[in-house]
Scaffold this active site. Structure first.
Site, PDB file in Angstrom:
ATOM      1  N   ARG A 155      -0.349 -16.827  -1.863  1.00  0.00           N
ATOM      2  CA  ARG A 155       0.552 -15.856  -2.481  1.00  0.00           C
ATOM      3  C   ARG A 155       1.897 -16.529  -2.671  1.00  0.00           C
ATOM      4  O   ARG A 155       2.375 -17.224  -1.767  1.00  0.00           O
ATOM      5  CB  ARG A 155       0.761 -14.636  -1.570  1.00  0.00           C
ATOM      6  CG  ARG A 155      -0.449 -13.741  -1.455  1.00  0.00           C
ATOM      7  CD  ARG A 155      -0.298 -12.834  -0.267  1.00  0.00           C
ATOM      8  NE  ARG A 155      -0.185 -13.607   0.966  1.00  0.00           N
ATOM      9  CZ  ARG A 155       0.083 -13.095   2.154  1.00  0.00           C
ATOM     10  NH1 ARG A 155       0.270 -11.814   2.292  1.00  0.00           N
ATOM     11  NH2 ARG A 155       0.168 -13.863   3.227  1.00  0.00           N
ATOM     12  N   LEU A 269      -1.790  -0.900  -1.550  1.00  0.00           N
ATOM     13  CA  LEU A 269      -1.854   0.494  -1.981  1.00  0.00           C
ATOM     14  C   LEU A 269      -0.454   1.012  -2.294  1.00  0.00           C
ATOM     15  O   LEU A 269      -0.197   2.205  -2.266  1.00  0.00           O
ATOM     16  CB  LEU A 269      -2.497   1.363  -0.878  1.00  0.00           C
ATOM     17  CG  LEU A 269      -4.010   1.216  -0.683  1.00  0.00           C
ATOM     18  CD1 LEU A 269      -4.481   2.032   0.500  1.00  0.00           C
ATOM     19  CD2 LEU A 269      -4.769   1.635  -1.948  1.00  0.00           C
ATOM     20  N   ALA A 271       2.296   2.134  -4.498  1.00  0.00           N
ATOM     21  CA  ALA A 271       2.457   2.620  -5.877  1.00  0.00           C
ATOM     22  C   ALA A 271       3.830   2.246  -6.414  1.00  0.00           C
ATOM     23  O   ALA A 271       4.761   2.001  -5.650  1.00  0.00           O
ATOM     24  CB  ALA A 271       2.281   4.132  -5.902  1.00  0.00           C
ATOM     25  N   CYS A 279      -0.655 -14.408 -11.759  1.00  0.00           N
ATOM     26  CA  CYS A 279      -2.048 -14.412 -11.309  1.00  0.00           C
ATOM     27  C   CYS A 279      -2.801 -13.156 -11.748  1.00  0.00           C
ATOM     28  O   CYS A 279      -3.731 -13.250 -12.549  1.00  0.00           O
ATOM     29  CB  CYS A 279      -2.092 -14.565  -9.808  1.00  0.00           C
ATOM     30  SG  CYS A 279      -1.317 -16.096  -9.286  1.00  0.00           S
ATOM     31  N   LYS A 282      -3.228 -12.294 -15.663  1.00  0.00           N
ATOM     32  CA  LYS A 282      -4.057 -13.250 -16.416  1.00  0.00           C
ATOM     33  C   LYS A 282      -5.471 -13.322 -15.847  1.00  0.00           C
ATOM     34  O   LYS A 282      -6.438 -13.437 -16.587  1.00  0.00           O
ATOM     35  CB  LYS A 282      -3.381 -14.620 -16.489  1.00  0.00           C
ATOM     36  CG  LYS A 282      -3.690 -15.579 -15.376  1.00  0.00           C
ATOM     37  CD  LYS A 282      -3.097 -16.942 -15.666  1.00  0.00           C
ATOM     38  CE  LYS A 282      -3.025 -17.795 -14.418  1.00  0.00           C
ATOM     39  NZ  LYS A 282      -4.274 -18.299 -13.900  1.00  0.00           N
TER      40      LYS A 282
HETATM   41  C1  UGA Z   1      -1.975 -13.179  -5.816  1.00  0.00           C
HETATM   42  C2  UGA Z   1      -2.968 -13.004  -4.637  1.00  0.00           C
HETATM   43  O1  UGA Z   1      -2.443 -12.073  -3.684  1.00  0.00           O
HETATM   44  C3  UGA Z   1      -3.239 -14.349  -3.958  1.00  0.00           C
HETATM   45  O2  UGA Z   1      -4.227 -14.179  -2.945  1.00  0.00           O
HETATM   46  C4  UGA Z   1      -3.745 -15.351  -5.012  1.00  0.00           C
HETATM   47  O3  UGA Z   1      -4.002 -16.626  -4.466  1.00  0.00           O
HETATM   48  C5  UGA Z   1      -2.693 -15.493  -6.099  1.00  0.00           C
HETATM   49  O4  UGA Z   1      -2.478 -14.187  -6.692  1.00  0.00           O
HETATM   50  C6  UGA Z   1      -3.202 -16.473  -7.131  1.00  0.00           C
HETATM   51  O5  UGA Z   1      -4.197 -16.195  -7.789  1.00  0.00           O
HETATM   52  O6  UGA Z   1      -2.679 -17.580  -7.206  1.00  0.00           O
HETATM   53  P1  UGA Z   1       0.686 -13.347  -6.010  1.00  0.00           P
HETATM   54  O7  UGA Z   1       0.483 -13.254  -7.497  1.00  0.00           O
HETATM   55  O8  UGA Z   1       1.602 -14.375  -5.472  1.00  0.00           O
HETATM   56  O9  UGA Z   1      -0.722 -13.577  -5.255  1.00  0.00           O
HETATM   57  O10 UGA Z   1       1.280 -11.942  -5.576  1.00  0.00           O
HETATM   58  P2  UGA Z   1       0.830 -10.656  -4.748  1.00  0.00           P
HETATM   59  O11 UGA Z   1       1.582 -10.626  -3.496  1.00  0.00           O
HETATM   60  O12 UGA Z   1      -0.626 -10.538  -4.682  1.00  0.00           O
HETATM   61  O13 UGA Z   1       1.406  -9.504  -5.698  1.00  0.00           O
HETATM   62  C7  UGA Z   1       0.959  -9.360  -7.047  1.00  0.00           C
HETATM   63  C8  UGA Z   1       1.663  -8.216  -7.742  1.00  0.00           C
HETATM   64  O14 UGA Z   1       1.179  -6.957  -7.268  1.00  0.00           O
HETATM   65  C9  UGA Z   1       3.174  -8.164  -7.548  1.00  0.00           C
HETATM   66  O15 UGA Z   1       3.777  -7.851  -8.797  1.00  0.00           O
HETATM   67  C10 UGA Z   1       3.391  -7.035  -6.566  1.00  0.00           C
HETATM   68  O16 UGA Z   1       4.660  -6.420  -6.695  1.00  0.00           O
HETATM   69  C11 UGA Z   1       2.270  -6.093  -6.958  1.00  0.00           C
HETATM   70  N1  UGA Z   1       1.824  -5.177  -5.893  1.00  0.00           N
HETATM   71  C12 UGA Z   1       1.297  -5.694  -4.747  1.00  0.00           C
HETATM   72  C13 UGA Z   1       1.908  -3.811  -6.095  1.00  0.00           C
HETATM   73  O17 UGA Z   1       2.379  -3.319  -7.135  1.00  0.00           O
HETATM   74  N2  UGA Z   1       1.450  -2.987  -5.087  1.00  0.00           N
HETATM   75  C14 UGA Z   1       0.921  -3.466  -3.943  1.00  0.00           C
HETATM   76  O18 UGA Z   1       0.512  -2.654  -3.086  1.00  0.00           O
HETATM   77  C15 UGA Z   1       0.843  -4.855  -3.759  1.00  0.00           C
END
Ligand code: UGA
Length: 449
Positions: A155, A269, A271, A279, A282
């Site tokens: 992440r 979860l 919202a 990531c 795409k």
């Molecule tokens: C994500 C995955 O979590 C990693 O496991 C994966 O390796 C990575 O993509 C990748 O493919 O390289 P990342 O994109 O860094 O990691 O970010 P996340 O922490 O997963 O968050 C993604 C998005 O979801 C963010 O915009 C975040 O604000 C949003 N989010 C996350 C929500 O809107 N609600 C949530 O409950 C959690």
């Protein structure tokens, strides 16, 4: 072991740095000569917690080096990690041209057998194409290549910690020898035999998962299936949040209770404005595309994507209702990065918010602890402030777009005195509606009454 890392972006740099910390000799290369120059000068071109420290130590221990000469890098390593970008095409399909380019380079430049490992996120069946390309472009008497898939689950913002303390390490291979090689590479991580920048007094025992050996196709699928599932979970919570608004329930109460069921789990979860970054948006598109290419209609994922796009509309409905006319209003946007603890603005919801505000004639002031420099060239007409209180001065409304800790801790009594009007529209549900109302704010968030 001598390892080559091709591509010095988020994935490549973290992989190279952490594998060097695990005791391997790593040589990193990138087609961007400027980036290699920066790295050679000791500058880390991205913001990622602990990366600077891990790289500095690896350089001092002579475990990592950088070159813009791809041939030299390819010849130096026994195992080659491909960490180049796989951006989306207009159609949503992953653009694999950088992988193809690397395959041809490896085929022509290698002088000895190599294990070529896909680390970049790629759709299933890429391994098959990689094998074909390596064979097709290597000279008849050239060395033999094995292919493996070793997807990353890093992440942004916690990538170094995720690398050192993985939930699982997936190695998709064609034969036992490749599996053994990859196990050898990761053994120091599994045994926690490296200098951990996070746990000074030694890492807790439960911080490393297991290494799973699978086929290449399965490994590729595991990556897309995992990210897509998390994206589905977020969109599900967002639909529940819409329902809560209509019914008069509280989404935090609902998702908290749901998350206590271990089969559901509490994470992802949250919202709000929805998911962004390089990531999820795409990967979900590439997965839908891959499924369609083999005759599977991934309807569920299309819905998750649709729900995510609608978050912006929901946000603007709230803005319009509260602020009425946007034209000529001074609006403070708190947060530019796609999530907290990163300077990455790729597919960040905040950018879409700003684009629409500017279209509607707002005067936009913005603040972010890390992402201002990257945003400025895209929106030069926005006024940027390091200090969020400066962004809030004389603002008719504050819009919260990223869940930075500094925003969670804002003194809203002080902010209220600075603002022209006490109005907050919170895209990340950071504050208690009751407390904000007590401070005299008109406060809107997602799924809470
Ligand atoms: C994500 C995955 O979590 C990693 O496991 C994966 O390796 C990575 O993509 C990748 O493919 O390289 P990342 O994109 O860094 O990691 O970010 P996340 O922490 O997963 O968050 C993604 C998005 O979801 C963010 O915009 C975040 O604000 C949003 N989010 C996350 C929500 O809107 N609600 C949530 O409950 C959690």
């Amino acid at each position: 072991m001598r390892l080559t890392v091709i591509g010095c972006g988020y994935v490549g740099l973290v992989t190279g740095a952490c594998l060097a910390a695990a005791g391997h000799e790593v040589i990193c290369t990138d087609i961007d000569e400027k980036r290699i120059g920066q790295l050679k000068a000791g500058k880390v071109p991205i913001y990622e917690e602990h990366l600077d420290e891990v790289l500095q130590r690896a350089v001092a221990d002579k475990k990592i080096s950088y070159t813009s000469n791809a041939g030299e890098a390819i010849r130096a390593g026994d195992v080659i990690f491909i960490c180049v970008g796989t951006p989306p095409k207009e159609s949503g399909e992953a653009d694999l041209s950088a992988i193809d380019h690397v395959a041809r380079q490896v085929a022509t430049e290698a002088r000895s057998p190599k294990l070529v490992v896909e680390k970049s996120t790629v759709p299933a069946l890429t391994g098959v194409q990689l094998q074909k390309a390596l064979a097709a472009y290597s000279p008849a008497s050239g060395p033999k290549f094995q292919v493996a898939s070793n997807p990353e689950f890093l992440r942004e913002g916690t990538a170094v910690g995720d690398f050192f303390h993985p939930d699982r390490i997936i190695v998709g291979v064609e034969d036992a020898a490749s599996a053994a090689r990859l196990r050898e590479i990761y053994q120091p991580i599994l045994d926690r035999k490296f200098h951990c920048p996070i746990h000074a007094g030694g890492c807790p025992k439960e911080t490393s998962g297991e290494l799973l050996v699978t086929t290449i196709n399965s490994a590729e699928l595991i990556k897309h299936a995992s990210n897509s599932f998390l994206a589905l979970k977020i969109s599900y919570a967002n639909v529940i949040s819409d329902l809560c608004e209509r019914i008069g329930a509280d989404v935090e109460e609902v998702t908290h209770a749901m998350g206590l069921d271990p089969r559901i789990g509490a994470q992802f979860l949250q919202a709000g404005l929805g998911f962004g970054g390089f990531c999820f948006p795409k990967d979900i598109q590439a997965f839908i595309h891959l499924a369609a290419s083999v005759g599977v209609d991934f309807e569920m994922l299309k819905a998750a994507e649709r729900v995510n796009k609608q978050r912006l509309e929901r946000f603007f409905e709230k803005i319009h209702r509260a602020l009425w006319v946007i034209k000529g209003k001074r609006v403070a946007v708190l947060g530019l990065a796609f999530k907290a603890n990163t300077d990455d603005i790729r597919f960040a919801p905040a950018l879409e918010v700003i684009r629409k505000l500017l279209e509607d004639g707002a005067i936009v002031h913005a603040s972010d602890p890390e992402a201002i420099a990257r945003t400025k060239p895209i929106f030069p007409q926005v006024v940027y402030h390091e200090d969020p209180y400066d962004a809030l001065k004389q603002a008719d409304a504050a819009l919260v777009c990223t869940e930075w800790q500094i925003f969670r801790k804002l003194d809203w009594e002080l902010a209220g005195q600075l603002m022209a009007r006490r109005l907050v529209i919170d895209g990340r549900n950071l504050y208690s509606p009751k407390k904000m109302q007590e401070l005299g704010f008109e406060y809107h968030s997602f799924g809470r009454v």
